[in-house]
Design a protein around this motif. Structure first.
Motif, PDB file in Angstrom:
ATOM      1  N   ARG A  22       0.840  -1.198   0.000  1.00  0.00           N
ATOM      2  CA  ARG A  22       0.000   0.000   0.000  1.00  0.00           C
ATOM      3  C   ARG A  22       0.876   1.250   0.000  1.00  0.00           C
ATOM      4  O   ARG A  22       2.092   1.180   0.130  1.00  0.00           O
ATOM      5  CB  ARG A  22      -0.939  -0.040   1.218  1.00  0.00           C
ATOM      6  CG  ARG A  22      -1.897  -1.236   1.179  1.00  0.00           C
ATOM      7  CD  ARG A  22      -3.016  -1.082   2.185  1.00  0.00           C
ATOM      8  NE  ARG A  22      -2.576  -1.215   3.559  1.00  0.00           N
ATOM      9  CZ  ARG A  22      -2.461  -2.366   4.217  1.00  0.00           C
ATOM     10  NH1 ARG A  22      -2.739  -3.516   3.604  1.00  0.00           N
ATOM     11  NH2 ARG A  22      -2.070  -2.401   5.472  1.00  0.00           N
ATOM     12  N   ASP A  23       0.252   2.408  -0.097  1.00  0.00           N
ATOM     13  CA  ASP A  23       0.975   3.665  -0.155  1.00  0.00           C
ATOM     14  C   ASP A  23       1.574   3.997   1.208  1.00  0.00           C
ATOM     15  O   ASP A  23       0.947   3.754   2.253  1.00  0.00           O
ATOM     16  CB  ASP A  23       0.025   4.782  -0.599  1.00  0.00           C
ATOM     17  CG  ASP A  23       0.757   6.070  -0.893  1.00  0.00           C
ATOM     18  OD1 ASP A  23       1.329   6.197  -1.984  1.00  0.00           O
ATOM     19  OD2 ASP A  23       0.773   6.949  -0.004  1.00  0.00           O
ATOM     20  N   ASN A  57       9.634   7.247  -2.475  1.00  0.00           N
ATOM     21  CA  ASN A  57       8.186   7.419  -2.528  1.00  0.00           C
ATOM     22  C   ASN A  57       7.775   8.624  -3.373  1.00  0.00           C
ATOM     23  O   ASN A  57       6.675   9.158  -3.216  1.00  0.00           O
ATOM     24  CB  ASN A  57       7.622   7.525  -1.108  1.00  0.00           C
ATOM     25  CG  ASN A  57       7.712   6.192  -0.376  1.00  0.00           C
ATOM     26  OD1 ASN A  57       7.528   5.136  -0.978  1.00  0.00           O
ATOM     27  ND2 ASN A  57       8.028   6.228   0.910  1.00  0.00           N
ATOM     28  N   ASP A 214       7.931  -2.435   4.499  1.00  0.00           N
ATOM     29  CA  ASP A 214       6.988  -1.333   4.626  1.00  0.00           C
ATOM     30  C   ASP A 214       6.724  -1.123   6.120  1.00  0.00           C
ATOM     31  O   ASP A 214       6.724  -2.085   6.900  1.00  0.00           O
ATOM     32  CB  ASP A 214       5.652  -1.673   3.974  1.00  0.00           C
ATOM     33  CG  ASP A 214       5.739  -1.871   2.469  1.00  0.00           C
ATOM     34  OD1 ASP A 214       6.839  -1.725   1.902  1.00  0.00           O
ATOM     35  OD2 ASP A 214       4.697  -2.183   1.861  1.00  0.00           O
TER      36      ASP A 214
END
Length: 398
Positions: A22-23, A57, A214
């Motif tokens: 996911r972000d 990112n 992450d």
């Protein structure tokens, strides 16, 4: 405003480490909301937001302070963003701390999060022939595991470290991580498991080297006066933040700009890089290694954890293996190292990492680290090292 040189940690929060796909903003928001809830504050109480940056990112990652402030909901808070490789989170804390101590705000939020790629961290941003890290990757093929392996070979040659010692670090940290709900790897590991894993950069095996992950972490800090006014008379305190750079003056030694880190001996009174980081923090906090109750160190590899024992003064040079074998650095020992499970259990989520270490110190000093609690802790240190001479040491006290 308080005239103290310390600040209070009012809240700590994390998004569990893993590979969630996911972000990164989502991870940071989860961590932030947990930290705000822990502090008993709302987003509107926050006067300053500092985001720890990462190039991976994209543009939102470069301006992480504004990215997280927007995602949380614009509330008029001032923002800042900072990039300092693995020390980004520590420098975010340092920026907020300076603003609080200067009397420019009372309460601040620091947040870091990462959606890391699988495998090696590779240089990004195109060709950079003036960047020594780009050069070492391209000209030497010296990815990070290679220089971790060079350090490991040095320990073996100079101090007699063995593969069994390296494996014992992984076994210890994996056991610590079993009880950490935020850890990515929560599984017992044996020495045989480590030594049977694939060779990545001889002598280091796959289980000797941390993964890429992450994750997200956030802390809410304030002046001591603000903490007392909000019903926290005895908060965990950040008593020192050190982000010193290596001291290798070219007037003394002509060094090539080709390494991200060095511990070569230099003339007195200068210190090797990692030792200098920790020493500056001890001086600022008015404590020493003998006062520590626990340490969170940046175990990029099992061998590097042993180097940290000596660098932060837990033992004399060459005695790290003996300290490990004695059980002193395990939970229940004299001075547990990486009770969180360390990078061995988490992997790297680079902008979040130093903030995550402060979360662990906070929970330990409060007595809230269920299942991995250090007995009666009073002083903890968290240390990192990163690319291009970035590193940090943070001392928290109770």
């Amino acid at each position: 405003m308080s005239t103290s040189t310390e600040i209070a940690v009012l809240g700590a929060g994390m998004h569990p480490w893993g590979k969630w796909g996911r972000d990164f903003v989502e991870y940071g928001l989860v961590a932030t909301r947990a930290a705000l809830a822990d502090a008993g504050l709302s987003r509107r109480d926050i006067q300053y937001v500092v985001g720890a940056d990462t190039i991976r990112n994209g543009y939102p990652g470069f301006v992480a302070g504004a990215t997280f402030a927007q995602a949380l909901g614009w509330s008029g808070a001032r923002v800042a963003s900072c990039y300092a490789a693995c020390a980004s989170g520590a420098q975010a804390i340092d920026i907020a701390r300076a603003r609080i101590l200067a009397g420019l705000c009372d309460v601040a939020l620091m947040v870091g999060a990462d959606a890391a790629p699988k495998g090696f961290f590779k240089p990004v941003g195109g060709d950079r022939p003036n960047d020594p890290d780009w050069l070492r990757f391209r000209l030497l093929g010296a990815t990070n595991p290679m220089y971790f392996a060079l350090y490991a070979r040095r320990r073996m040659a100079v101090h007699g470290a063995t593969l069994d010692d390296f494996a014992a670090v992984k076994v210890k940290n994996a056991r610590h991580g079993l009880a950490n709900p935020n850890a990515r790897y929560r599984k017992e590991v044996t020495a045989e498991d480590v030594q049977a894993s694939a060779v990545v950069a001889d002598p280091l095996r796959l289980l000797d080297i941390c993964a890429t992950s992450d994750g997200g972490a956030a802390v809410v800090v304030s002046s001591l006066d603000f903490a007392r006014a909000h019903g926290v008379p005895d908060p965990v305190r950040i008593s020192a933040v050190s982000t010193v750079t290596p001291t290798f003056p070219k007037t003394v030694i002509d060094l090539p700009d080709f390494a991200t880190d060095s511990t070569m001996t230099v003339p007195e009174p200068q210190r090797p890089f990692r030792s200098a980081i920790a020493h500056a923090a001890y001086e600022e906090a008015g404590v020493g290694p003998e006062d520590l109750s626990l340490a969170e160190v940046y175990d990029l590899s099992t061998a590097l954890e042993l180097d940290w024992y000596e660098d932060i003064g837990l033992c004399p040079e060459g005695d790290a293996e003996h300290l490990l074998r004695s059980g002193a650095t395990a939970l229940g020992g004299r001075l547990p190292v990486n009770p969180s499970g360390g990078l061995a259990s988490f992997g790297e989520a680079v902008p979040a990492q130093a903030i995550a270490q402060v979360c662990e110190l906070t929970w330990q000093l409060r007595g809230e680290a269920e299942g991995r609690q250090v007995k009666n802790p009073r002083v903890g240190i968290a240390v990192t090292q990163g690319l291009f001479g970035h590193g940090s040491a943070i001392i928290a006290t109770r």
